[in-house]
Design a protein around this motif. Structure first.
Motif, PDB file in Angstrom:
ATOM      1  N   UNK A 127       0.820  -1.217   0.000  1.00 35.05           N
ATOM      2  CA  UNK A 127       0.000   0.000   0.000  1.00 35.05           C
ATOM      3  C   UNK A 127       0.853   1.267   0.000  1.00 35.05           C
ATOM      4  N   UNK A 128       2.120   1.167   0.438  1.00 31.83           N
ATOM      5  CA  UNK A 128       3.007   2.341   0.416  1.00 31.83           C
ATOM      6  C   UNK A 128       3.162   2.894  -1.001  1.00 31.83           C
ATOM      7  N   UNK A 129       2.990   2.025  -1.996  1.00 29.30           N
ATOM      8  CA  UNK A 129       3.210   2.458  -3.377  1.00 29.30           C
ATOM      9  C   UNK A 129       2.200   3.517  -3.800  1.00 29.30           C
ATOM     10  N   UNK A 130       1.052   3.569  -3.128  1.00 35.64           N
ATOM     11  CA  UNK A 130       0.078   4.608  -3.447  1.00 35.64           C
ATOM     12  C   UNK A 130       0.624   5.988  -3.087  1.00 35.64           C
ATOM     13  N   UNK A 131       1.327   6.073  -1.949  1.00 35.30           N
ATOM     14  CA  UNK A 131       1.879   7.351  -1.502  1.00 35.30           C
ATOM     15  C   UNK A 131       3.199   7.672  -2.194  1.00 35.30           C
ATOM     16  N   UNK A 132       3.967   6.631  -2.505  1.00 34.31           N
ATOM     17  CA  UNK A 132       5.294   6.837  -3.105  1.00 34.31           C
ATOM     18  C   UNK A 132       5.540   5.776  -4.175  1.00 34.31           C
ATOM     19  N   UNK A 133       5.022   5.989  -5.397  1.00 35.59           N
ATOM     20  CA  UNK A 133       5.272   5.022  -6.478  1.00 35.59           C
ATOM     21  C   UNK A 133       6.769   4.802  -6.681  1.00 35.59           C
ATOM     22  N   UNK A 134       7.160   3.568  -6.877  1.00 38.84           N
ATOM     23  CA  UNK A 134       8.581   3.230  -6.962  1.00 38.84           C
ATOM     24  C   UNK A 134       9.272   3.988  -8.092  1.00 38.84           C
ATOM     25  N   UNK A 135       8.625   4.097  -9.239  1.00 37.79           N
ATOM     26  CA  UNK A 135       9.254   4.772 -10.371  1.00 37.79           C
ATOM     27  C   UNK A 135       9.526   6.244 -10.060  1.00 37.79           C
ATOM     28  N   UNK A 136       8.745   6.813  -9.157  1.00 33.61           N
ATOM     29  CA  UNK A 136       8.906   8.220  -8.815  1.00 33.61           C
ATOM     30  C   UNK A 136      10.212   8.531  -8.115  1.00 33.61           C
ATOM     31  N   UNK A 137      10.858   7.523  -7.548  1.00 38.45           N
ATOM     32  CA  UNK A 137      12.133   7.754  -6.862  1.00 38.45           C
ATOM     33  C   UNK A 137      13.247   8.134  -7.829  1.00 38.45           C
ATOM     34  N   UNK A 138      13.044   7.863  -9.123  1.00 35.70           N
ATOM     35  CA  UNK A 138      14.082   8.196 -10.103  1.00 35.70           C
ATOM     36  C   UNK A 138      14.190   9.705 -10.280  1.00 35.70           C
ATOM     37  N   UNK A 139      13.119  10.415  -9.951  1.00 33.34           N
ATOM     38  CA  UNK A 139      13.072  11.853 -10.193  1.00 33.34           C
ATOM     39  C   UNK A 139      13.594  12.612  -8.980  1.00 33.34           C
ATOM     40  N   UNK A 140      14.234  13.701  -9.256  1.00 31.85           N
ATOM     41  CA  UNK A 140      14.504  14.684  -8.210  1.00 31.85           C
ATOM     42  C   UNK A 140      14.070  16.026  -8.753  1.00 31.85           C
ATOM     43  N   UNK A 141      12.926  16.452  -8.314  1.00 32.76           N
ATOM     44  CA  UNK A 141      12.375  17.710  -8.790  1.00 32.76           C
ATOM     45  C   UNK A 141      12.691  18.798  -7.771  1.00 32.76           C
ATOM     46  N   UNK A 142      13.510  19.741  -8.170  1.00 31.00           N
ATOM     47  CA  UNK A 142      13.930  20.776  -7.248  1.00 31.00           C
ATOM     48  C   UNK A 142      12.743  21.675  -6.893  1.00 31.00           C
ATOM     49  N   UNK A 143      12.616  21.954  -5.623  1.00 29.52           N
ATOM     50  CA  UNK A 143      11.567  22.837  -5.138  1.00 29.52           C
ATOM     51  C   UNK A 143      11.799  24.246  -5.698  1.00 29.52           C
TER      52      UNK A 143
END
Length: 504
Positions: free
Chosen positions: A57-73
């Motif tokens: 269920x953690x994948x709903x909050x933090x999809x695994x593929x999303x870890x590849x990105x680093x979007x600067x604030x």
């Protein structure tokens, strides 16, 4: 208005005031709720199936593929300002040494900039289930040291920033450090990627193994000297004779490091750090790195603090320390990012002058993770550090304890040298870095399994390589960001906005 009504309204105002005071951030409240599961019991029992379901269920909050990105604030704070905000609570005369050490390279900068990365990670999606984090899990914060049984073990060895939080924050900090260390050594991009991928695969394999073990088996698992040598011996079996020669070289280097660690004791430290004056042993003066605390007020404060620290130990260890006599004390500069926090050493004498024990006390300030994950449940930061260390390490210093000192400052206390050793990143070769990456990945997974739930983490990671592929990309991108931040520090130094003292 009746007295009863007035009393009710007064009580209501007091209750509201308490709720308003120190109201945690939304992220902190969410983190606590996830950590506790939102249930009345702090640690409710769950079946394996329930834990697997939670991890998926953690994948709903933090999809695994999303870890590849680093979007600067877009509203990202100036990284130099983040660092300088930590200076206010430090010894002013030592702060230039901190920046001098951080200015040596982008990797040195990264080692001292955990606060910047914590700020950056807080703006990215993260998994809601929490484990005990090192908080600063770069590759130089792993090493060997003595277990209570006097065996060499390998583990995480720095816990100044420890706190409960999302497991991937530690993993991300680790893999980015391998990229920066590789660049610092001039390795090829492919060699850096190999080290990162190896660390991630090792973490993944170890988490899967820990998820299958019994509860006590996880707790008792440790990595000792023989396991380290066995792991090196298995390197490169498929690569032929050239690889075997390199493997032999790595084994020789590791064995030499183990031997050096075994010689790193209080006796050796005493020979290096003390001298005999008027028939008495005392610390050598070597300012600003080592400065004796010689006034009566200094001695009184340390003696009182040391007595209070002993009260945090188990009774048998407290009695053991009572057999030592306090001889001398000094301020001692240590680390990179921690330079400027108050730290010192204490010389104790056991049976006679040939039986020294040198203890280290080090200031514990707020974890850099707290603004985003909420405060620790510990009564003070020294206790927070000790608790985190005991959660994550398979074996810890028998004299590890904490104390609140003069002015409300928190400290933790441990032995200065207890057969401690670490990898030399200035001479390491690609094959050695890859072997070390495997070791660090395995060790971090075991530490997370002790302080969290390996079953949930394993369920989140799944059975494919998605997580490793995502973090491999993240490591490169965030290393680029760290180098840019390092450039801003260099610019601030050049413009005279930050004073540095180098070569120390």
């Amino acid at each position: 208005m009746t007295e009863r009504t007035q009393a009710k309204r007064t009580q209501a105002r007091r209750t509201q005031a308490k709720r308003t005071q120190a109201k945690p951030s939304t992220a902190a409240r969410a983190g606590r709720a996830a950590s506790s599961g939102g249930a009345a019991r702090a640690h409710p029992y769950r079946t394996v199936d329930e834990r697997v379901a939670r991890g998926r269920a953690w994948r709903d909050a933090a999809p695994i593929e999303g870890h590849a990105k680093y979007e600067i604030n877009r509203r990202r704070k100036d990284p130099v300002r983040i660092l300088r905000a930590q200076d206010d609570a430090r010894v002013k005369d030592l702060v230039p040494i901190r920046y001098g050490r951080m200015s040596a390279s982008a990797f040195a900068f990264y080692r001292g900039s955990a606060a910047i990365m914590a700020y950056d990670l807080s703006s990215q999606p993260w998994t809601p289930g929490h484990t005990q984090l090192c908080g600063d899990a770069h590759l130089s914060n792993f090493g060997v040291f003595a277990s209570p049984e006097r065996d060499l073990v390998f583990d995480v060895n720095d816990f100044d920033e420890t706190l409960r939080g999302p497991f991937e924050w530690d993993v991300k900090r680790l893999v980015a450090s391998f990229v920066l260390a590789s660049r610092d050594r001039g390795f090829k991009r492919k060699e850096a990627r190999t080290a990162v991928r190896t660390a991630l695969q090792a973490y993944r394999a170890a988490i899967t193994e820990m998820a299958q073990l019994g509860t006590l088996d996880v707790w008792y698992t440790r990595i000792d000297e023989q396991m380290l040598l066995d792991a090196i011996a298995q390197m490169g079996d498929q690569q032929g004779k050239v690889k075997k020669k390199l493997r032999k070289r790595v084994t020789k280097t590791a064995t030499a490091n183990f031997d050096a660690a075994r010689r790193k004791t209080s006796m050796k430290a005493a020979r290096k750090l003390t001298e005999v004056v008027d028939g008495h042993h005392q610390f050598r003066e070597d300012p600003p790195l080592l400065s004796r605390l010689a006034t009566e007020d200094d001695r009184r404060l340390v003696e009182v603090g040391f007595s209070d620290y002993r009260a945090t130990l188990r009774q048998d260890r407290r009695r053991l320390l009572e057999r030592y006599d306090m001889i001398d004390m000094a301020q001692k500069v240590v680390g990179v990012g921690s330079v400027g926090t108050r730290a010192g050493i204490i010389l104790l004498k056991g049976r006679d002058d040939s039986d020294p024990l040198i203890m280290q006390f080090k200031e514990a300030t707020s974890s850099v993770l707290e603004p985003y994950l909420g405060a620790s449940t510990a009564t003070q930061h020294g206790e927070r550090v000790v608790e985190g260390q005991c959660y994550m390490q398979a074996a810890s210093d028998i004299f590890l304890g904490w104390v609140r000192g003069e002015g409300g400052r928190d400290f933790y206390v441990r032995q200065l040298h207890d057969m401690k050793g670490s990898v030399d990143t200035t001479t390491i070769q690609p094959i050695g870095l890859t072997a070390y990456a495997r070791l660090c990945g395995t060790t971090l997974a075991r530490a997370h399994a002790r302080g969290g739930d390996a079953v949930e983490i394993d369920a989140y990671l799944g059975t494919d390589d998605s997580f490793a592929e995502a973090l491999e990309e993240f490591a490169q991108v965030y290393a680029d960001q760290a180098e840019q931040d390092y450039g801003q520090l260099q610019q601030a130094i050049t413009e005279g906005k930050i004073q540095v003292q180098t070569g120390i």
